[in-house]
Design a protein around this motif. Sequence first.
Motif, mmCIF file in Angstrom:
data_model
loop_
_atom_site.group_PDB
_atom_site.id
_atom_site.type_symbol
_atom_site.label_atom_id
_atom_site.label_comp_id
_atom_site.label_asym_id
_atom_site.label_seq_id
_atom_site.Cartn_x
_atom_site.Cartn_y
_atom_site.Cartn_z
ATOM 1 N N PRO A 118 0.821 -1.210 0.000
ATOM 2 C CA PRO A 118 0.000 0.000 0.000
ATOM 3 C C PRO A 118 0.862 1.270 0.000
ATOM 4 O O PRO A 118 0.530 2.253 -0.663
ATOM 5 C CB PRO A 118 -0.805 -0.133 1.294
ATOM 6 N N PHE A 122 0.235 4.235 -2.637
ATOM 7 C CA PHE A 122 -0.140 5.582 -2.185
ATOM 8 C C PHE A 122 0.889 6.624 -2.638
ATOM 9 O O PHE A 122 0.527 7.734 -3.023
ATOM 10 C CB PHE A 122 -0.284 5.616 -0.663
ATOM 11 N N ALA A 126 0.148 9.427 -5.401
ATOM 12 C CA ALA A 126 0.300 10.830 -4.972
ATOM 13 C C ALA A 126 1.030 11.632 -6.052
ATOM 14 O O ALA A 126 0.717 12.805 -6.299
ATOM 15 C CB ALA A 126 1.070 10.897 -3.653
ATOM 16 N N HIS A 129 -1.422 12.284 -8.908
ATOM 17 C CA HIS A 129 -2.371 13.339 -8.527
ATOM 18 C C HIS A 129 -1.698 14.714 -8.478
ATOM 19 O O HIS A 129 -2.313 15.721 -8.833
ATOM 20 C CB HIS A 129 -3.009 13.006 -7.173
ATOM 21 N N PHE A 236 -1.215 -7.016 4.912
ATOM 22 C CA PHE A 236 -2.155 -7.922 4.251
ATOM 23 C C PHE A 236 -2.026 -7.796 2.736
ATOM 24 O O PHE A 236 -1.895 -6.701 2.211
ATOM 25 C CB PHE A 236 -3.595 -7.573 4.641
ATOM 26 N N THR B 20 -9.831 -8.702 11.172
ATOM 27 C CA THR B 20 -8.440 -9.009 10.849
ATOM 28 C C THR B 20 -7.637 -7.773 10.450
ATOM 29 O O THR B 20 -6.495 -7.615 10.873
ATOM 30 C CB THR B 20 -8.384 -10.017 9.674
ATOM 31 N N ARG B 21 -8.256 -6.891 9.670
ATOM 32 C CA ARG B 21 -7.469 -5.839 9.029
ATOM 33 C C ARG B 21 -7.598 -4.455 9.647
ATOM 34 O O ARG B 21 -6.878 -3.528 9.243
ATOM 35 C CB ARG B 21 -7.862 -5.720 7.548
ATOM 36 N N PHE B 122 0.493 10.740 2.079
ATOM 37 C CA PHE B 122 0.139 9.964 0.889
ATOM 38 C C PHE B 122 -1.060 9.056 1.171
ATOM 39 O O PHE B 122 -1.938 8.884 0.317
ATOM 40 C CB PHE B 122 1.330 9.124 0.414
ATOM 41 N N ALA B 123 -1.114 8.471 2.357
ATOM 42 C CA ALA B 123 -2.220 7.562 2.683
ATOM 43 C C ALA B 123 -3.533 8.341 2.824
ATOM 44 O O ALA B 123 -4.569 7.939 2.275
ATOM 45 C CB ALA B 123 -1.911 6.797 3.970
ATOM 46 N N ALA B 126 -4.694 9.594 -0.454
ATOM 47 C CA ALA B 126 -5.233 8.478 -1.255
ATOM 48 C C ALA B 126 -6.707 8.251 -0.926
ATOM 49 O O ALA B 126 -7.518 7.942 -1.812
ATOM 50 C CB ALA B 126 -4.430 7.203 -1.004
ATOM 51 N N HIS B 129 -8.733 11.036 -2.583
ATOM 52 C CA HIS B 129 -8.839 10.792 -4.029
ATOM 53 C C HIS B 129 -9.774 9.622 -4.330
ATOM 54 O O HIS B 129 -10.492 9.641 -5.324
ATOM 55 C CB HIS B 129 -7.448 10.543 -4.625
ATOM 56 N N ARG B 132 -13.351 10.582 -4.482
ATOM 57 C CA ARG B 132 -13.662 11.409 -5.654
ATOM 58 C C ARG B 132 -13.763 10.574 -6.915
ATOM 59 O O ARG B 132 -14.544 10.878 -7.808
ATOM 60 C CB ARG B 132 -12.567 12.460 -5.885
ATOM 61 N N GLU B 133 -12.901 9.560 -7.000
ATOM 62 C CA GLU B 133 -12.687 8.907 -8.291
ATOM 63 C C GLU B 133 -13.447 7.600 -8.457
ATOM 64 O O GLU B 133 -13.748 7.209 -9.575
ATOM 65 C CB GLU B 133 -11.187 8.665 -8.492
ATOM 66 N N LYS B 211 -11.414 -2.923 2.328
ATOM 67 C CA LYS B 211 -10.010 -3.344 2.464
ATOM 68 C C LYS B 211 -9.065 -2.169 2.183
ATOM 69 O O LYS B 211 -8.070 -1.976 2.870
ATOM 70 C CB LYS B 211 -9.689 -4.496 1.507
ATOM 71 N N PHE B 212 -9.396 -1.423 1.132
ATOM 72 C CA PHE B 212 -8.590 -0.238 0.807
ATOM 73 C C PHE B 212 -8.516 0.703 2.007
ATOM 74 O O PHE B 212 -7.448 1.185 2.387
ATOM 75 C CB PHE B 212 -9.182 0.497 -0.405
ATOM 76 N N GLN B 215 -6.267 -0.396 4.594
ATOM 77 C CA GLN B 215 -4.876 -0.115 4.205
ATOM 78 C C GLN B 215 -4.495 1.334 4.502
ATOM 79 O O GLN B 215 -3.368 1.620 4.903
ATOM 80 C CB GLN B 215 -4.676 -0.373 2.708
ATOM 81 N N VAL B 216 -5.434 2.244 4.268
ATOM 82 C CA VAL B 216 -5.170 3.664 4.536
ATOM 83 C C VAL B 216 -4.828 3.867 6.013
ATOM 84 O O VAL B 216 -3.888 4.597 6.360
ATOM 85 C CB VAL B 216 -6.386 4.532 4.139
ATOM 86 N N TRP B 218 -3.900 1.414 8.207
ATOM 87 C CA TRP B 218 -2.750 0.573 8.563
ATOM 88 C C TRP B 218 -1.437 1.225 8.112
ATOM 89 O O TRP B 218 -0.445 1.242 8.850
ATOM 90 C CB TRP B 218 -2.918 -0.804 7.914
ATOM 91 N N ALA B 219 -1.445 1.767 6.906
ATOM 92 C CA ALA B 219 -0.222 2.370 6.352
ATOM 93 C C ALA B 219 0.220 3.576 7.181
ATOM 94 O O ALA B 219 1.422 3.856 7.288
ATOM 95 C CB ALA B 219 -0.446 2.785 4.896
#
Lengths: 254, 254
Positions: A118, A122, A126, A129, A236, B20-21, B122-123, B126, B129, B132-133, B211-212, B215-216, B218-219
């Motif tokens: 990740p 990211f 970045a 973007h 993960f 888990t995540r 960056f996380a 992300a 973004h 938005r996307e 999940k994403f 990650q944001v 967790w990162a």
Amino acid sequence: MMDMMSRSDLEAALREIGKTRYHSNHPFQMMLQEGRLSRDQVQAWALNRYYYQSMIPVKDSFILARLGTVEMRQEWRERIIDHDGSPEERGGIVKWVALTDGVGLDRDYVMSGEGILPGTRFAVDAYVHFVRERSLLEAIASSLTELFSPNVIGIRTKGMLEHYDFISRETLAYFDKRPVQAKRDSDFALNYCLENATTPKEQLAVIDALKFKCQVLWAQLDALMHAYVEPGNLPFDAWKPGTMLASQPSQAAE
Amino acid sequence: MMDMMSRSDLEAALREIGKTRYHSNHPFQMMLQEGRLSRDQVQAWALNRYYYQSMIPVKDSFILARLGTVEMRQEWRERIIDHDGSPEERGGIVKWVALTDGVGLDRDYVMSGEGILPGTRFAVDAYVHFVRERSLLEAIASSLTELFSPNVIGIRTKGMLEHYDFISRETLAYFDKRPVQAKRDSDFALNYCLENATTPKEQLAVIDALKFKCQVLWAQLDALMHAYVEPGNLPFDAWKPGTMLASQPSQAAE
């Protein structure tokens, strides 16, 4: 507010950023070129950097869309041609796949982008973007890390060939043309920035854009270091060492 | 292609992701709530998470702009009101500043965002973004981590009060209302996702969006762990422990 710098002072300030902040100084990069990484760790580097490579023509296309003149687009499109190649000549992305082939990773897996960290995604996103959302001057300035790459490529290639028996010159073919391309591209971008940063604020924006880009590269190596060098931190879904290997001794991609 | 899941199976799959995540399982979070961080490290956490907090109303505004009906906007705007507050009631962002005040950081420095880690920026960016996307369904699904926060907040608050003498209940006031708000918000978002994911592909998109988002979160803790727990990895311009402290014993923000 800072004073307006002379053209040569701005150039010197930009080059100084490279000396300190370019990812050639990152501990992971040192380990890579000094032969202190395991094959697994070199694979993790190649896999993750594939995502960066694959997004370069995307970020350059966004810049291309904003350049505004035929002449500028003629210059900038060369970057996209270099990376995407043509039926006659392999581009940088295909050559990077030759590198991931060469270190023994499954090609479809690499190209799917599934197992990247990740932190890689990211950071790279970045960058994409940034070139869409910031001023054109900043977007162009963010490419200036190429000022620093020609020298580093030589050191890294030499070190990798010397230290890793699973690395061949053909595996590293990606890097053969990069110094010449990077010099051509960064000469153009540097000249553009020196010409078009006509206020102290714009000069500062150019400096900050280059620092940002150094962060994009540095953060990718931080993520690799954390996940694959410091034990116990694999996120993960990230690629697990020993998995997704090529099914047979690999040849370079056609 | 996977089969269509029942509504309850999809909900169960989403809740399993949380088990888990969700970042409650991250080693840094464990250290935080078990009193194993230094004051410096708690400061680094508070400083970096301020940036995440500060961008929540931004990401919610992008979602607000896309909802399409008066009724949906009436629901969703509550999130923005919760975080931005009003002249009569402190919002979540001001309460987070009370937290960074409480742990002894200079308020202007915190709010400038200057010293945060690139990995944090960056996380978080992300995430902005993403909403938005991606599709509206995915944007809404990415908020579903709030399903898992009410329980965790209690554990963390209790642990921090117990283990750190520089943390008071008032310092942690941010968390007081979050469980109720998060339950209200996540009930709405979960119901929306279960109703509107009407194909296997959309169900998978909802799962991947959650999940994403994991990650944001967790990162961000990976970045803190790498920079402030594992020695020798502090990136350029990141906050240095011992600097930017409040000039006097801090009181909670008004």
